[in-house]
Write a protein that holds these residues in place. Structure first.
Motif, mmCIF file in Angstrom:
data_model
loop_
_atom_site.group_PDB
_atom_site.id
_atom_site.type_symbol
_atom_site.label_atom_id
_atom_site.label_comp_id
_atom_site.label_asym_id
_atom_site.label_seq_id
_atom_site.Cartn_x
_atom_site.Cartn_y
_atom_site.Cartn_z
ATOM 1 N N THR A 1 -18.128 -19.475 -40.059
ATOM 2 C CA THR A 1 -17.440 -19.291 -38.777
ATOM 3 C C THR A 1 -16.026 -18.775 -38.993
ATOM 4 N N GLU B 1 -14.320 -15.349 -37.617
ATOM 5 C CA GLU B 1 -13.056 -15.379 -36.879
ATOM 6 C C GLU B 1 -12.013 -14.484 -37.543
ATOM 7 N N ALA C 1 -8.610 -19.275 -35.675
ATOM 8 C CA ALA C 1 -9.381 -19.154 -34.435
ATOM 9 C C ALA C 1 -8.557 -18.678 -33.245
ATOM 10 N N GLY D 1 -11.246 -25.675 -39.232
ATOM 11 C CA GLY D 1 -12.649 -25.308 -39.035
ATOM 12 C C GLY D 1 -13.470 -25.516 -40.285
#
Length: 373
Positions: free
Chosen positions: A252, A256, A218, A247
């Motif tokens: 997601t 990223e 991230a 994460g």
């Protein structure tokens, strides 16, 4: 008519030459997509008498040949400067990479530049390097890196990839090469140390690709931006991705990763990852992962869930734009519990349910992923 005939002959000749060139192209010239494993524990496991089993429940007699036959083409091995644990010494590394090469696989040399585990929370200067000035330390890092690579080169086992430091989110060789000290940010000394190591690699083993490694996806763009604007000479941006630390939502993480890849010009590799095949345990050590809230949505802690997680990792790296994804490495697939009544570090395992071999040391379904192109 003569001109047309000459033109026709020229076209035939050019076509034949082009065909010959294509036929003679060595497939090894094509950049590989790495499907790797960190097997730093394996020599110690073998010395302890651990016997692994294949998918047909047969004993594996040569672990390197077996893994190569299942699609593994890169082995990652850590190196500590000096330690009471000889398993991560240069001599053991030299012996292990001979086995890796004999099985037809490449290897990634993971310089920790420490006597112990180096990660975002710990980057200890080796004991024999303590009390050196900044300039002395730069020379020491260069000389040490040079000597290691010369010994590997002299036995014909240059690494395919050299990793300069392990999970260097906050630099290395603390406090000299530490990036963050409270609210103060300083990349300069970390980069000077890194450049000293890189120069040694380029000088001794110019065919090796150079990796810089950071934990997490991230927030990695800023870190690698600092390296790129300072013209650090490296080839691969290596990332760790463990859902419980970096994460839980895999979708997601994939978004990223795509965003990160667009922010760098280097190849991208998930150089550490793993996933549980169960939340149960098989020894007296507490496991790192054992709770339902540590498991990603859509990927249960089952053999199929572990396989599907690794399938997702394979696809997310493989499908990065412009073939920017170089591959991935599974961390410690062999760190199984050996003596189940013993709580010592190696005989027990806090990673046993994250390995790619089950509690009977039989390979799990996730090994199938390494056969994918």
């Amino acid at each position: 008519m003569i001109k047309k005939l000459l033109l026709f002959c020229s076209i035939i000749l050019l076509t034949a030459c082009h065909t010959d060139d294509a036929a003679q192209q060595d497939p090894s010239d094509l950049a590989p997509f790495y499907k790797g494993m960190d097997l730093s524990f394996l020599p110690e496991n073998e010395q302890l008498g651990v016997v692994f089993k294949d998918e047909n429940d047969r004993n594996i007699t040569d672990n390197y040949d077996y893994l190569a036959s299942r699609g593994v083409n890169l082995i990652r091995i850590r190196l500590w400067v000096s330690s009471s644990n000889a398993s991560y010494s240069l001599e053991n590394l030299k012996a292990q990479v001979l086995q890796v090469k004999a099985a037809g696989m490449d290897y990634l040399l993971d310089f920790h530049y420490s006597d112990t585990w180096a990660d975002p929370g710990s980057q200890e200067i080796p004991f024999i390097w303590l009390h050196q000035t900044d300039q002395e330390l730069l020379t020491t890092v260069s000389d040490y890196t040079t000597q290691v690579l010369l010994e590997l080169k002299n036995q014909g086992t240059e690494p395919a990839i050299v990793q300069i430091g392990n999970e260097t989110n906050n630099g290395l060789l603390w406090p000299i090469g530490q990036i963050y000290n409270g609210s103060v940010e300083n990349f300069d000394t970390y980069i000077m140390i890194t450049n000293a190591a890189i120069h040694a690699v380029r000088s001794v083993s110019p065919e090796s690709q150079i990796m810089i490694h950071r934990a997490g996806i991230a927030d990695s763009s800023y870190f690698f931006d600092q390296l790129n604007i300072r013209n650090v000479d490296f080839d691969i941006a290596g990332l760790s991705y463990y859902p419980w630390w970096h994460g839980m939502n895999v979708s997601t993480a994939e978004n990223e990763l795509n965003s990160f890849a667009r922010s760098v010009t280097q190849k991208v590799m998930i150089v550490e990852t793993a996933y549980p095949f169960t939340l149960s345990w098989n020894d007296n050590l507490n496991n790192i992962i054992g709770l339902n809230n540590q498991v990603s949505p859509g990927f249960p802690a089952t053999p199929a869930g572990q396989r599907n997680f690794m399938m997702r990792i394979h696809n997310m790296v493989k499908n990065l734009p412009n073939e920017q994804g170089l591959g991935y490495c599974y961390w410690a697939p062999d760190w199984v519990a050996h003596d189940r009544s013993n709580e010592t570090f190696m005989n027990g395992s806090s990673w046993e349910n994250l390995a790619l071999f089950d509690f009977e040391h039989k390979v799990t379904e996730a090994m199938e992923v390494f056969l994918l192109n």
